[in-house]
Motif scaffolding. Structure first.
Motif, mmCIF file in Angstrom:
data_model
loop_
_atom_site.group_PDB
_atom_site.id
_atom_site.type_symbol
_atom_site.label_atom_id
_atom_site.label_comp_id
_atom_site.label_asym_id
_atom_site.label_seq_id
_atom_site.Cartn_x
_atom_site.Cartn_y
_atom_site.Cartn_z
ATOM 1 N N ALA A 40 0.920 -1.421 -0.040
ATOM 2 C CA ALA A 40 -0.171 -0.126 -0.073
ATOM 3 C C ALA A 40 0.863 1.152 0.080
ATOM 4 N N LEU A 41 0.334 2.324 -0.492
ATOM 5 C CA LEU A 41 0.809 3.704 -0.104
ATOM 6 C C LEU A 41 0.773 3.935 1.339
ATOM 7 N N PRO A 42 1.999 4.623 1.786
ATOM 8 C CA PRO A 42 1.979 4.966 3.139
ATOM 9 C C PRO A 42 0.891 6.118 3.447
ATOM 10 N N GLY A 43 0.041 5.775 4.576
ATOM 11 C CA GLY A 43 -1.202 6.523 4.645
ATOM 12 C C GLY A 43 -1.200 6.611 6.356
ATOM 13 N N VAL A 44 -1.943 7.696 6.906
ATOM 14 C CA VAL A 44 -2.471 7.671 8.334
ATOM 15 C C VAL A 44 -3.582 8.436 8.437
ATOM 16 N N LEU A 45 -4.194 8.122 9.533
ATOM 17 C CA LEU A 45 -5.557 9.286 9.792
ATOM 18 C C LEU A 45 -4.952 10.440 10.370
ATOM 19 N N LEU A 46 -5.786 11.578 9.620
ATOM 20 C CA LEU A 46 -5.357 13.030 10.162
ATOM 21 C C LEU A 46 -5.977 12.944 11.592
ATOM 22 N N ARG A 47 -4.917 13.621 12.467
ATOM 23 C CA ARG A 47 -5.139 13.892 14.049
ATOM 24 C C ARG A 47 -5.881 15.210 14.164
ATOM 25 N N ARG A 48 -6.427 15.348 15.117
ATOM 26 C CA ARG A 48 -6.974 16.470 15.427
ATOM 27 C C ARG A 48 -6.038 17.581 15.577
ATOM 28 N N GLY A 49 -6.161 18.881 14.786
ATOM 29 C CA GLY A 49 -5.299 19.966 14.934
ATOM 30 C C GLY A 49 -3.980 19.543 13.971
ATOM 31 N N GLU A 50 -3.733 18.682 13.282
ATOM 32 C CA GLU A 50 -2.819 18.196 12.681
ATOM 33 C C GLU A 50 -2.921 18.995 11.237
ATOM 34 N N ARG A 51 -1.804 19.469 10.718
ATOM 35 C CA ARG A 51 -1.771 20.148 9.230
ATOM 36 C C ARG A 51 -1.492 18.840 8.372
ATOM 37 N N LEU A 52 -2.128 19.048 7.242
ATOM 38 C CA LEU A 52 -1.983 17.927 6.260
ATOM 39 C C LEU A 52 -0.333 17.570 5.867
ATOM 40 N N ALA A 53 0.475 18.684 5.799
ATOM 41 C CA ALA A 53 1.850 18.220 5.617
ATOM 42 C C ALA A 53 2.555 17.715 6.438
ATOM 43 N N GLU A 54 2.140 17.974 7.768
ATOM 44 C CA GLU A 54 2.560 17.094 8.974
ATOM 45 C C GLU A 54 2.157 15.859 8.914
ATOM 46 N N ALA A 55 0.931 15.708 8.639
ATOM 47 C CA ALA A 55 0.653 14.285 8.355
ATOM 48 C C ALA A 55 1.189 13.474 7.363
ATOM 49 N N ALA A 56 1.515 14.009 6.314
ATOM 50 C CA ALA A 56 1.995 13.486 5.042
ATOM 51 C C ALA A 56 3.451 13.107 5.489
ATOM 52 N N ARG A 57 4.156 14.030 6.267
ATOM 53 C CA ARG A 57 5.704 13.550 6.610
ATOM 54 C C ARG A 57 5.494 12.115 7.599
ATOM 55 N N ARG A 58 4.522 12.420 8.632
ATOM 56 C CA ARG A 58 4.509 11.357 9.658
ATOM 57 C C ARG A 58 4.066 9.940 8.977
ATOM 58 N N ALA A 59 3.271 9.885 7.796
ATOM 59 C CA ALA A 59 3.053 8.885 7.217
ATOM 60 C C ALA A 59 4.402 8.153 6.349
ATOM 61 N N VAL A 60 5.134 9.070 5.809
ATOM 62 C CA VAL A 60 6.282 8.669 5.171
ATOM 63 C C VAL A 60 7.307 8.184 5.944
ATOM 64 N N HIS A 61 7.514 8.791 7.399
ATOM 65 C CA HIS A 61 8.377 8.297 8.170
ATOM 66 C C HIS A 61 7.923 7.167 8.970
ATOM 67 N N THR A 62 6.735 6.794 9.355
ATOM 68 C CA THR A 62 6.417 5.765 10.068
ATOM 69 C C THR A 62 6.081 4.675 9.228
ATOM 70 N N LYS A 63 5.691 4.625 7.941
ATOM 71 C CA LYS A 63 5.316 3.647 6.911
ATOM 72 C C LYS A 63 6.128 3.133 6.253
ATOM 73 N N LEU A 64 6.955 4.084 5.644
ATOM 74 C CA LEU A 64 8.303 3.887 4.873
ATOM 75 C C LEU A 64 9.580 3.764 5.395
ATOM 76 N N GLY A 65 9.566 4.155 6.767
ATOM 77 C CA GLY A 65 10.811 4.200 7.279
ATOM 78 C C GLY A 65 12.006 5.199 6.921
ATOM 79 N N VAL A 66 11.394 6.184 6.039
ATOM 80 C CA VAL A 66 12.329 7.170 5.793
ATOM 81 C C VAL A 66 12.488 8.287 6.696
ATOM 82 N N PRO A 67 13.866 8.594 7.062
ATOM 83 C CA PRO A 67 14.266 9.724 8.017
ATOM 84 C C PRO A 67 13.418 10.829 7.848
ATOM 85 N N GLU A 68 13.157 11.569 8.758
ATOM 86 C CA GLU A 68 12.475 12.864 8.610
ATOM 87 C C GLU A 68 13.287 13.886 8.119
ATOM 88 N N HIS A 69 14.757 13.960 8.211
ATOM 89 C CA HIS A 69 15.408 14.778 7.378
ATOM 90 C C HIS A 69 15.392 14.551 5.995
#
Length: 208
Positions: A40-69
């Motif tokens: 699957a593509l990396p995906g997460v549910l949007l958290r309350r108060g979370e910006r879209l870009a923040e959620a996208a970065r969280r998905a890539v980091h947690t689901k693909l294992g890509v370092p945040e930097h």
């Protein structure tokens, strides 16, 4: 009471590193039901108060294992609202793009668009629909383009990048005119040999 839709952030993650012959799209096996172990593509549910870009970065980091930097840029592409796309209940999908640079080991598989296997949920349909939109961004959206090309790139890589996103090899003359019209991009006059035979490739660089 009517069930409210959840909001899922699903990310088309692109890698075009120095040693990559073409653009790879990051996918990974799902750890939980539904579609456990399916790619699957990396995906997460949007958290309350979370910006879209923040959620996208969280998905890539947690689901693909890509370092945040290594996540250099993200952006929004489209929304998919088919009510039965998720067997758990109504879920609105906001598709985002992300570009990652060369980095260490991750847990992703990096697959070219044209070699992508079937994906969980409606992710195959999302990928098909968004590919055309990503192709429209290339050489128009500077943030998206520079994240993929870096500050310098050869004409050969520009051809490969365009082919990867559009599915069609561009006419060299038309591509050169497109590059020449891009703000802040200049042809340096330098040539770099990228193949054992043939003429060295022209080099382009962003100057601003």
């Amino acid at each position: 009471m009517e069930q409210q839709s959840a909001v899922s952030i699903d990310v088309i993650t692109l890698r075009y590193g120095a040693d990559d012959p073409t653009v790879g799209v990051g996918i990974a096996p799902r750890k939980w039901a539904p579609f456990e172990n399916a790619l699957a593509l990396p995906g997460v549910l949007l958290r309350r108060g979370e910006r879209l870009a923040e959620a996208a970065r969280r998905a890539v980091h947690t689901k693909l294992g890509v370092p945040e930097h290594a996540i250099t840029a993200v952006g929004q592409i489209a929304t998919f609202d088919e009510p039965n796309r998720d067997p758990r209940g109504p879920t609105l999908s906001i598709a985002m793009w992300a570009v990652v640079t060369d980095h260490g080991a991750d847990t992703a598989e990096w697959i070219p668009f044209d070699e992508m296997p079937p994906l969980a949920f409606d992710h195959s349909e999302i990928l098909t629909a968004t590919r055309d939109r990503l192709a429209e961004l290339l050489w128009k959206d500077l943030t998206f383009t520079r994240a993929l090309t870096g500050n310098q790139f050869t004409a050969t890589r520009a051809v490969a990048l365009t082919t990867a996103l559009t599915g069609v090899k561009p006419d060299p003359g038309n591509l050169n005119r497109t590059l020449a019209a891009l703000p802040g991009l200049e042809r340096t006059g330098e040539r770099v040999r990228v193949k054992a035979t043939g003429r060295p490739a022209a080099m382009w660089a962003f100057t601003a």
